[in-house]
Design a protein around this motif. Structure first.
Motif, PDB file in Angstrom:
ATOM      1  N   SER A  90       0.695  -1.131  -0.021  1.00 10.14           N
ATOM      2  CA  SER A  90      -0.116   0.101   0.033  1.00 10.14           C
ATOM      3  C   SER A  90       0.814   1.263  -0.086  1.00 10.14           C
ATOM      4  O   SER A  90       0.405   2.415   0.230  1.00 10.14           O
ATOM      5  N   GLU A  91       2.185   1.222  -0.243  1.00 15.94           N
ATOM      6  CA  GLU A  91       2.969   2.285  -0.410  1.00 15.94           C
ATOM      7  C   GLU A  91       2.686   3.021  -1.526  1.00 15.94           C
ATOM      8  O   GLU A  91       2.053   2.682  -2.691  1.00 15.94           O
ATOM      9  N   ASP A  92       2.795   4.482  -1.500  1.00 12.34           N
ATOM     10  CA  ASP A  92       2.370   5.144  -2.695  1.00 12.34           C
ATOM     11  C   ASP A  92       3.460   4.864  -3.836  1.00 12.34           C
ATOM     12  O   ASP A  92       2.981   4.838  -4.954  1.00 12.34           O
ATOM     13  N   THR A  93       4.597   4.431  -3.750  1.00  9.17           N
ATOM     14  CA  THR A  93       5.629   3.956  -4.895  1.00  9.17           C
ATOM     15  C   THR A  93       4.846   2.685  -5.283  1.00  9.17           C
ATOM     16  O   THR A  93       4.811   2.319  -6.711  1.00  9.17           O
ATOM     17  N   ASP A  94       4.405   1.810  -4.684  1.00  8.37           N
ATOM     18  CA  ASP A  94       3.679   0.580  -4.979  1.00  8.37           C
ATOM     19  C   ASP A  94       2.217   0.783  -6.202  1.00  8.37           C
ATOM     20  O   ASP A  94       2.272   0.537  -7.180  1.00  8.37           O
ATOM     21  N   LYS A  95       1.584   1.803  -5.742  1.00  2.00           N
ATOM     22  CA  LYS A  95       0.512   2.392  -6.250  1.00  2.00           C
ATOM     23  C   LYS A  95       0.939   2.944  -7.680  1.00  2.00           C
ATOM     24  O   LYS A  95       0.213   2.856  -8.714  1.00  2.00           O
ATOM     25  N   VAL A  96       1.853   3.926  -7.582  1.00  2.00           N
ATOM     26  CA  VAL A  96       2.427   4.511  -8.702  1.00  2.00           C
ATOM     27  C   VAL A  96       3.096   3.370  -9.809  1.00  2.00           C
ATOM     28  O   VAL A  96       2.507   3.615 -10.938  1.00  2.00           O
ATOM     29  N   LEU A  97       3.658   2.348  -9.183  1.00  2.00           N
ATOM     30  CA  LEU A  97       3.951   1.530 -10.287  1.00  2.00           C
ATOM     31  C   LEU A  97       2.846   0.757 -10.708  1.00  2.00           C
ATOM     32  O   LEU A  97       3.016   0.425 -12.020  1.00  2.00           O
ATOM     33  N   GLY A  98       1.912   0.397 -10.107  1.00  2.00           N
ATOM     34  CA  GLY A  98       0.883  -0.270 -10.578  1.00  2.00           C
ATOM     35  C   GLY A  98      -0.137   0.370 -11.748  1.00  2.00           C
ATOM     36  O   GLY A  98      -0.384  -0.146 -12.587  1.00  2.00           O
ATOM     37  N   LEU A  99      -0.182   1.849 -11.295  1.00  2.00           N
ATOM     38  CA  LEU A  99      -0.802   2.426 -12.323  1.00  2.00           C
ATOM     39  C   LEU A  99       0.039   2.619 -13.424  1.00  2.00           C
ATOM     40  O   LEU A  99      -0.361   2.877 -14.632  1.00  2.00           O
ATOM     41  N   SER A 100       1.331   2.794 -13.539  1.00  2.00           N
ATOM     42  CA  SER A 100       2.218   2.937 -14.647  1.00  2.00           C
ATOM     43  C   SER A 100       2.363   1.689 -15.498  1.00  2.00           C
ATOM     44  O   SER A 100       2.503   1.965 -16.617  1.00  2.00           O
ATOM     45  N   MET A 101       2.044   0.538 -14.777  1.00  2.00           N
ATOM     46  CA  MET A 101       1.998  -0.624 -15.794  1.00  2.00           C
ATOM     47  C   MET A 101       0.742  -0.775 -16.372  1.00  2.00           C
ATOM     48  O   MET A 101       0.693  -1.693 -17.282  1.00  2.00           O
ATOM     49  N   GLY A 102      -0.301   0.148 -16.314  1.00  2.00           N
ATOM     50  CA  GLY A 102      -1.674   0.036 -16.745  1.00  2.00           C
ATOM     51  C   GLY A 102      -2.620  -0.297 -16.132  1.00  2.00           C
ATOM     52  O   GLY A 102      -3.705  -0.360 -16.695  1.00  2.00           O
ATOM     53  N   ALA A 103      -2.628  -0.327 -14.719  1.00  2.00           N
ATOM     54  CA  ALA A 103      -3.905  -0.531 -14.054  1.00  2.00           C
ATOM     55  C   ALA A 103      -4.774   0.727 -14.100  1.00  2.00           C
ATOM     56  O   ALA A 103      -3.963   2.139 -14.117  1.00  2.00           O
ATOM     57  N   ASP A 104      -5.960   0.732 -13.857  1.00  2.00           N
ATOM     58  CA  ASP A 104      -6.885   1.787 -13.939  1.00  2.00           C
ATOM     59  C   ASP A 104      -7.141   2.336 -12.524  1.00  2.00           C
ATOM     60  O   ASP A 104      -7.521   3.423 -12.118  1.00  2.00           O
ATOM     61  N   ASP A 105      -6.850   1.448 -11.394  1.00  2.00           N
ATOM     62  CA  ASP A 105      -7.341   1.736 -10.005  1.00  2.00           C
ATOM     63  C   ASP A 105      -6.444   0.871  -8.980  1.00  2.00           C
ATOM     64  O   ASP A 105      -5.996  -0.087  -9.541  1.00  2.00           O
ATOM     65  N   TYR A 106      -6.372   1.085  -7.827  1.00  2.00           N
ATOM     66  CA  TYR A 106      -5.492   0.600  -6.940  1.00  2.00           C
ATOM     67  C   TYR A 106      -6.234   0.628  -5.688  1.00  2.00           C
ATOM     68  O   TYR A 106      -6.555   1.378  -4.953  1.00  2.00           O
ATOM     69  N   VAL A 107      -6.646  -0.582  -5.035  1.00  2.00           N
ATOM     70  CA  VAL A 107      -7.574  -0.962  -3.672  1.00  2.00           C
ATOM     71  C   VAL A 107      -6.486  -1.578  -2.830  1.00  2.00           C
ATOM     72  O   VAL A 107      -5.698  -2.738  -3.079  1.00  2.00           O
ATOM     73  N   ALA A 108      -6.118  -0.979  -1.642  1.00  2.00           N
ATOM     74  CA  ALA A 108      -5.068  -1.546  -0.708  1.00  2.00           C
ATOM     75  C   ALA A 108      -6.080  -2.583   0.039  1.00  2.00           C
ATOM     76  O   ALA A 108      -7.187  -2.345   0.638  1.00  2.00           O
ATOM     77  N   LYS A 109      -5.400  -3.717   0.553  1.00  2.00           N
ATOM     78  CA  LYS A 109      -5.799  -4.442   1.575  1.00  2.00           C
ATOM     79  C   LYS A 109      -5.364  -3.957   3.043  1.00  2.00           C
ATOM     80  O   LYS A 109      -4.543  -3.483   3.108  1.00  2.00           O
ATOM     81  N   PRO A 110      -6.128  -4.528   3.994  1.00  2.00           N
ATOM     82  CA  PRO A 110      -7.641  -4.901   3.998  1.00  2.00           C
ATOM     83  C   PRO A 110      -8.673  -4.146   3.131  1.00  2.00           C
ATOM     84  O   PRO A 110      -8.590  -2.860   3.461  1.00  2.00           O
ATOM     85  N   TYR A 111      -9.416  -4.734   2.495  1.00  2.00           N
ATOM     86  CA  TYR A 111     -10.266  -3.730   1.759  1.00  2.00           C
ATOM     87  C   TYR A 111     -11.794  -3.825   2.111  1.00  2.00           C
ATOM     88  O   TYR A 111     -12.020  -4.900   2.667  1.00  2.00           O
ATOM     89  N   ASN A 112     -12.542  -2.867   1.745  1.00  2.00           N
ATOM     90  CA  ASN A 112     -13.874  -2.641   1.896  1.00  2.00           C
ATOM     91  C   ASN A 112     -14.756  -3.450   0.852  1.00  2.00           C
ATOM     92  O   ASN A 112     -14.649  -2.946  -0.098  1.00  2.00           O
TER      93      ASN A 112
END
Length: 201
Positions: A90-112
């Motif tokens: 859930s670090e910001d760097t992980d979110k940025v990497l996921g989005l830069s790879m082509g993801a549209d959204d990022y939800v951190a666990k534990p999720y609602n």
């Protein structure tokens, strides 16, 4: 009423089944995969409208799976589907990497579950309203506001007037017109346009 198909790619069976149960209660048909390789196999066989992908998985992780799905879209039968990353990273760097790879959204666990379902609904609404934006209409024309790209002629028109572009500019414009609203990292544009491995700085 058409039922939307959602693919959940997650190596934790309990999480996978939990997401499936909740989304099924919301009216979705859900497919499961335990890793990225299984997920790609499901995408080859089934009509999937949205994918939810974990990051830390054996054989093929979520970053690799996301990039592989985006590359599948280059094929004539490819589809541009929304991808939601669901990850404990859930670090910001992980979110940025996921989005830069082509993801549209990022939800951190534990999720609602309600939040995840709301995001699924939102992305599917946008996907449905735009249609399969990877494909042109029957005349081979992709329209975005005042811009029209004629895929058969490979010519861009602005206000019905043709625009002179180089071969490379034409390839880049075609890519951007096919995926309106999506942000491409420079290395992915390089790979798609020049068909060579791109390297992030």
């Amino acid at each position: 009423m058409e039922i939307n198909h959602v693919l959940i790619v997650e190596d934790d069976k309990e999480i996978r089944e939990g997401v499936q149960i909740y989304l099924q209660s919301q009216g979705y048909k859900v497919f499961q995969a335990a890793d990225g390789i299984e997920g790609l196999e499901v995408l080859e066989k089934e009509e999937i409208h949205l994918a939810i992908i974990d990051i830390m998985m054996p054989r093929m992780n979520g970053y690799e799976a996301t990039r592989a799905i985006r590359h599948m879209e280059n094929r004539p039968d490819g589809k541009n589907i929304p991808i939601i990353v669901l990850s404990a990273k859930s670090e910001d760097t992980d979110k940025v990497l996921g989005l830069s790879m082509g993801a549209d959204d990022y939800v951190a666990k534990p999720y609602n579950p309600q939040e995840l379902a709301a995001r699924v609904k939102s992305h599917l609404r946008r996907y449905t309203s735009l249609g399969d934006i990877h494909k042109a209409d029957d005349d081979g024309c992709i329209t975005n506001g005042r811009l029209e790209f004629h895929t058969n002629e490979r010519v861009l028109y602005v206000d019905k007037e043709p625009v002179r572009l180089t071969a490379t500019e034409t390839k880049i414009m075609e890519l951007l017109m096919k995926y309106p609203g999506r942000v491409f990292p420079a290395e992915e544009i390089y790979e798609r346009v020049w068909n060579e491995q791109g390297y992030a700085c």
